[in-house]
Motif scaffolding. Structure first.
Motif, mmCIF file in Angstrom:
data_model
loop_
_atom_site.group_PDB
_atom_site.id
_atom_site.type_symbol
_atom_site.label_atom_id
_atom_site.label_comp_id
_atom_site.label_asym_id
_atom_site.label_seq_id
_atom_site.Cartn_x
_atom_site.Cartn_y
_atom_site.Cartn_z
ATOM 1 N N CYS A 2 -10.303 7.759 0.409
ATOM 2 C CA CYS A 2 -9.969 7.325 1.760
ATOM 3 C C CYS A 2 -8.492 6.970 1.914
ATOM 4 O O CYS A 2 -8.054 6.553 2.985
ATOM 5 C CB CYS A 2 -10.829 6.113 2.146
ATOM 6 S SG CYS A 2 -12.604 6.453 2.227
ATOM 7 N N GLY A 3 -7.727 7.116 0.829
ATOM 8 C CA GLY A 3 -6.301 6.830 0.888
ATOM 9 C C GLY A 3 -5.960 5.361 0.818
ATOM 10 O O GLY A 3 -4.836 4.967 1.141
ATOM 11 N N VAL A 4 -6.913 4.521 0.401
ATOM 12 C CA VAL A 4 -6.682 3.076 0.322
ATOM 13 C C VAL A 4 -6.390 2.716 -1.132
ATOM 14 O O VAL A 4 -7.294 2.553 -1.946
ATOM 15 C CB VAL A 4 -7.902 2.284 0.835
ATOM 16 C CG1 VAL A 4 -7.618 0.792 0.801
ATOM 17 C CG2 VAL A 4 -8.267 2.725 2.243
ATOM 18 N N ILE A 5 -5.108 2.607 -1.465
ATOM 19 C CA ILE A 5 -4.688 2.335 -2.837
ATOM 20 C C ILE A 5 -3.465 1.428 -2.821
ATOM 21 O O ILE A 5 -2.778 1.302 -1.806
ATOM 22 C CB ILE A 5 -4.353 3.636 -3.608
ATOM 23 C CG1 ILE A 5 -3.265 4.424 -2.886
ATOM 24 C CG2 ILE A 5 -5.590 4.481 -3.814
ATOM 25 C CD1 ILE A 5 -2.808 5.672 -3.615
ATOM 26 N N THR A 6 -3.199 0.803 -3.964
ATOM 27 C CA THR A 6 -2.000 -0.018 -4.092
ATOM 28 C C THR A 6 -0.862 0.809 -4.678
ATOM 29 O O THR A 6 -1.075 1.874 -5.259
ATOM 30 C CB THR A 6 -2.252 -1.223 -5.023
ATOM 31 O OG1 THR A 6 -2.486 -0.735 -6.355
ATOM 32 C CG2 THR A 6 -3.441 -2.046 -4.560
ATOM 33 N N PRO A 8 -15.349 -0.215 7.693
ATOM 34 C CA PRO A 8 -14.299 0.786 7.407
ATOM 35 C C PRO A 8 -13.515 0.417 6.142
ATOM 36 O O PRO A 8 -13.092 -0.731 5.992
ATOM 37 C CB PRO A 8 -13.399 0.716 8.646
ATOM 38 C CG PRO A 8 -14.228 0.095 9.709
ATOM 39 C CD PRO A 8 -15.150 -0.857 9.005
ATOM 40 N N PRO A 9 -13.346 1.358 5.217
ATOM 41 C CA PRO A 9 -12.525 1.095 4.027
ATOM 42 C C PRO A 9 -11.086 0.808 4.448
ATOM 43 O O PRO A 9 -10.471 1.588 5.177
ATOM 44 C CB PRO A 9 -12.606 2.403 3.237
ATOM 45 C CG PRO A 9 -13.818 3.101 3.758
ATOM 46 C CD PRO A 9 -13.917 2.718 5.205
ATOM 47 N N SER A 10 -10.547 -0.323 4.022
ATOM 48 C CA SER A 10 -9.194 -0.694 4.419
ATOM 49 C C SER A 10 -8.572 -1.569 3.346
ATOM 50 O O SER A 10 -9.229 -1.994 2.390
ATOM 51 C CB SER A 10 -9.211 -1.431 5.770
ATOM 52 O OG SER A 10 -10.051 -2.565 5.702
ATOM 53 N N GLU A 11 -7.290 -1.857 3.543
ATOM 54 C CA GLU A 11 -6.535 -2.573 2.511
ATOM 55 C C GLU A 11 -7.028 -3.990 2.255
ATOM 56 O O GLU A 11 -6.724 -4.578 1.215
ATOM 57 C CB GLU A 11 -5.053 -2.605 2.865
ATOM 58 C CG GLU A 11 -4.696 -3.364 4.133
ATOM 59 C CD GLU A 11 -4.735 -2.493 5.383
ATOM 60 O OE1 GLU A 11 -4.158 -2.911 6.393
ATOM 61 O OE2 GLU A 11 -5.355 -1.411 5.340
ATOM 62 N N ASP A 12 -7.809 -4.561 3.164
ATOM 63 C CA ASP A 12 -8.220 -5.947 2.976
ATOM 64 C C ASP A 12 -9.228 -6.130 1.842
ATOM 65 O O ASP A 12 -9.522 -7.257 1.450
ATOM 66 C CB ASP A 12 -8.776 -6.535 4.281
ATOM 67 C CG ASP A 12 -9.995 -5.792 4.804
ATOM 68 O OD1 ASP A 12 -10.255 -4.679 4.311
ATOM 69 O OD2 ASP A 12 -10.671 -6.315 5.701
ATOM 70 N N GLY A 44 -5.319 4.694 7.647
ATOM 71 C CA GLY A 44 -6.222 4.441 8.755
ATOM 72 C C GLY A 44 -7.049 5.649 9.121
ATOM 73 O O GLY A 44 -8.260 5.578 9.298
ATOM 74 N N GLU A 45 -6.390 6.813 9.236
ATOM 75 C CA GLU A 45 -7.101 8.026 9.620
ATOM 76 C C GLU A 45 -8.176 8.383 8.613
ATOM 77 O O GLU A 45 -9.310 8.668 8.943
ATOM 78 C CB GLU A 45 -6.114 9.199 9.728
ATOM 79 C CG GLU A 45 -5.475 9.304 11.095
ATOM 80 C CD GLU A 45 -4.620 10.542 11.179
ATOM 81 O OE1 GLU A 45 -5.084 11.628 10.785
ATOM 82 O OE2 GLU A 45 -3.485 10.425 11.639
ATOM 83 N N LYS A 46 -7.807 8.387 7.324
ATOM 84 C CA LYS A 46 -8.745 8.794 6.287
ATOM 85 C C LYS A 46 -9.947 7.872 6.239
ATOM 86 O O LYS A 46 -11.075 8.306 6.067
ATOM 87 C CB LYS A 46 -8.057 8.825 4.919
ATOM 88 C CG LYS A 46 -7.101 9.990 4.746
ATOM 89 C CD LYS A 46 -6.563 10.006 3.321
ATOM 90 C CE LYS A 46 -5.633 11.186 3.117
ATOM 91 N NZ LYS A 46 -5.104 11.230 1.750
ATOM 92 N N LEU A 63 0.801 -1.221 0.000
ATOM 93 C CA LEU A 63 0.000 0.000 0.000
ATOM 94 C C LEU A 63 0.829 1.264 0.000
ATOM 95 O O LEU A 63 1.925 1.319 0.521
ATOM 96 C CB LEU A 63 -0.901 0.037 1.242
ATOM 97 C CG LEU A 63 -2.066 -0.926 1.244
ATOM 98 C CD1 LEU A 63 -2.790 -0.807 2.564
ATOM 99 C CD2 LEU A 63 -2.972 -0.616 0.105
ATOM 100 N N ASN A 64 0.235 2.293 -0.589
ATOM 101 C CA ASN A 64 0.687 3.636 -0.378
ATOM 102 C C ASN A 64 0.077 4.046 0.956
ATOM 103 O O ASN A 64 -1.131 4.186 1.067
ATOM 104 C CB ASN A 64 0.165 4.531 -1.504
ATOM 105 C CG ASN A 64 0.707 5.917 -1.398
ATOM 106 O OD1 ASN A 64 0.465 6.588 -0.409
ATOM 107 N ND2 ASN A 64 1.421 6.346 -2.416
ATOM 108 N N LYS A 65 0.877 4.235 1.979
ATOM 109 C CA LYS A 65 0.375 4.290 3.353
ATOM 110 C C LYS A 65 -0.051 5.667 3.851
ATOM 111 O O LYS A 65 -0.132 5.884 5.041
ATOM 112 C CB LYS A 65 1.464 3.763 4.304
ATOM 113 C CG LYS A 65 1.809 2.291 4.084
ATOM 114 C CD LYS A 65 0.736 1.385 4.599
ATOM 115 C CE LYS A 65 1.143 -0.070 4.540
ATOM 116 N NZ LYS A 65 0.135 -0.985 5.032
#
Length: 387
Positions: A124-128, A82-86, A26-28, A20-22
């Motif tokens: 939300c900042g959740v990207i590869t 919650p939107p997350s990397e999973d 989590g916050e977003k 991930l681009n970190k």
């Protein structure tokens, strides 16, 4: 055993692609709501029809890698998960080929929903890393490859200096033909310039890669740049030989623009092209974004049949199997992408000299998949018949 090998390849590739681009992920994801049109999501009645046609599911075999699984994940996101990397391995591995939408008995349009969900994940900042690499390339260089050469490098200085500054018609070249297949661009323009068609002086990426992977704000900036170029030329019609450019220019740019694909233009002007018959048999691969998404099926076949014998593939038109290159899957999940291309090559009939298509990304992915039959763009076939 074959599925086990496929799954192991996919697991390895997924691990690489989902770094991930970190940036404050989590916050977003806690602060921003996940907003996708609920009506579009709830059209899915979870019947599972899509499981039998989803090309990625055919390779991977996981429920999360088919359309129903993706729609269930998106439903959970709009209901508070919650939107997350999973969720990335599910939503980022969709090629947006659209065969699920073509077969859905409830009338759902999953590719549209997946693209909207990807846009929310980006917010939300959740990207590869693969997504970020693609966004950076387009944003900084104006093309999906990060190329610094002029987009018109395939023209000589004298040819560039004599391009008409004003025209009703513009050939929109696209990133692939500009930088990976300039011979396609040159052959296409050699035909089109006889009809008064010109080029944009500073064309940039159509924004398809950005829109498909969720970077809508970045896409809008690039699109506005292209629109300014089009207005300055005074064009009302855009012609393109790339299926990705075609669907984006036609469906995401202002409606007052007329957008036609190269096969459509060629089919309209067959008599003026004076094509000779060739002693060849070819088959035709329908690109997803030209065929299923926009119903352009007859024009390329009309052009081919004016030149040589057409032997159809096993799955054609709305049933055509995806080459695996679209939706950001080629850059994010290359193992999956090439396995899809190899599956498509299984549909090729015996006794053909070439596989013809009308999308440079399909050309690249099918060529990379191997096989013993050469893959060519439709403009190459036309050029053979004009010699």
């Amino acid at each position: 055993m074959k599925n086990e090998v496929k799954n192991e390849e996919v697991k390895n590739e997924t691990g690489r692609a989902e770094k991930l681009n970190k940036k404050e992920t989590g916050e977003k994801s806690k602060k921003l709501p996940f907003e996708v049109d609920r009506r579009s999501v709830y059209k899915c009645v979870q019947c599972g029809t899509c499981r039998s046609v989803c090309p990625v599911f055919d390779v991977v075999g996981w429920e999360s890698a088919n359309t129903r699984g993706r729609m269930l994940i998106i439903k959970s996101l709009i209901e508070g998960r919650p939107p997350s990397e999973d969720v990335l391995s599910s939503l980022a591995s969709c090629t947006t080929c659209g065969i699920c939408a073509a077969k859905c008995p409830a009338g759902a349009n999953p590719p549209e929903v997946v693209e909207a969900a990807r846009a929310q994940l980006v917010k939300c900042g959740v990207i590869t890393d693969a997504q970020e690499k693609l966004r950076t390339a387009v944003a900084t260089s104006g093309n999906s490859f990060g190329e610094t050469r002029s987009r018109l490098h395939w023209l000589s200085d004298s040819e560039r200096s004599t391009l008409p500054e004003k025209s009703d018609y513009v050939y929109f070249v696209g990133c692939f033909d500009s930088y990976r297949y300039p011979e396609f661009a040159k052959k296409t323009f050699e035909v089109l310039q006889h009809f008064g068609v010109t080029l944009l002086p500073d064309e940039q990426c159509c924004s398809s890669p950005l829109l498909r992977t969720g970077f809508r704000e970045d896409a809008e900036k690039i699109m506005e740049h292209n629109l300014e170029q089009i207005r300055n030329v005074g064009a009302h019609t855009l012609i393109t030989g790339c299926a990705g450019c075609y669907t984006t220019l036609k469906n995401n740019y202002p409606e007052e623009l007329r957008v036609i694909s190269l096969p459509e233009f060629l089919a309209e002007h067959l008599e003026e092209l004076n094509l000779k018959r060739l002693d060849l048999s070819v088959t035709y691969h329908d690109p997803c974004h030209l065929g299923r998404h926009n119903k352009v099926y007859d024009a390329p076949r009309k052009v081919i049949q004016a030149i040589c014998n057409l032997k159809e593939m096993k799955n054609i038109k709305e049933n055509s199997r995806c080459c695996g290159g679209g939706g950001g899957v080629r850059i994010g999940y290359p193992d999956i992408s090439l396995e899809l291309a190899r599956n498509r090559l299984d549909d090729v009939p015996e006794g053909v000299d070439y596989i013809v298509t009308s999308c440079p990304l399909c050309v690249r992915n099918l060529r990379d998949a191997g096989g013993n039959i050469e893959i060519i763009d439709i403009i190459e076939l036309v050029a053979m018949a004009m010699q």
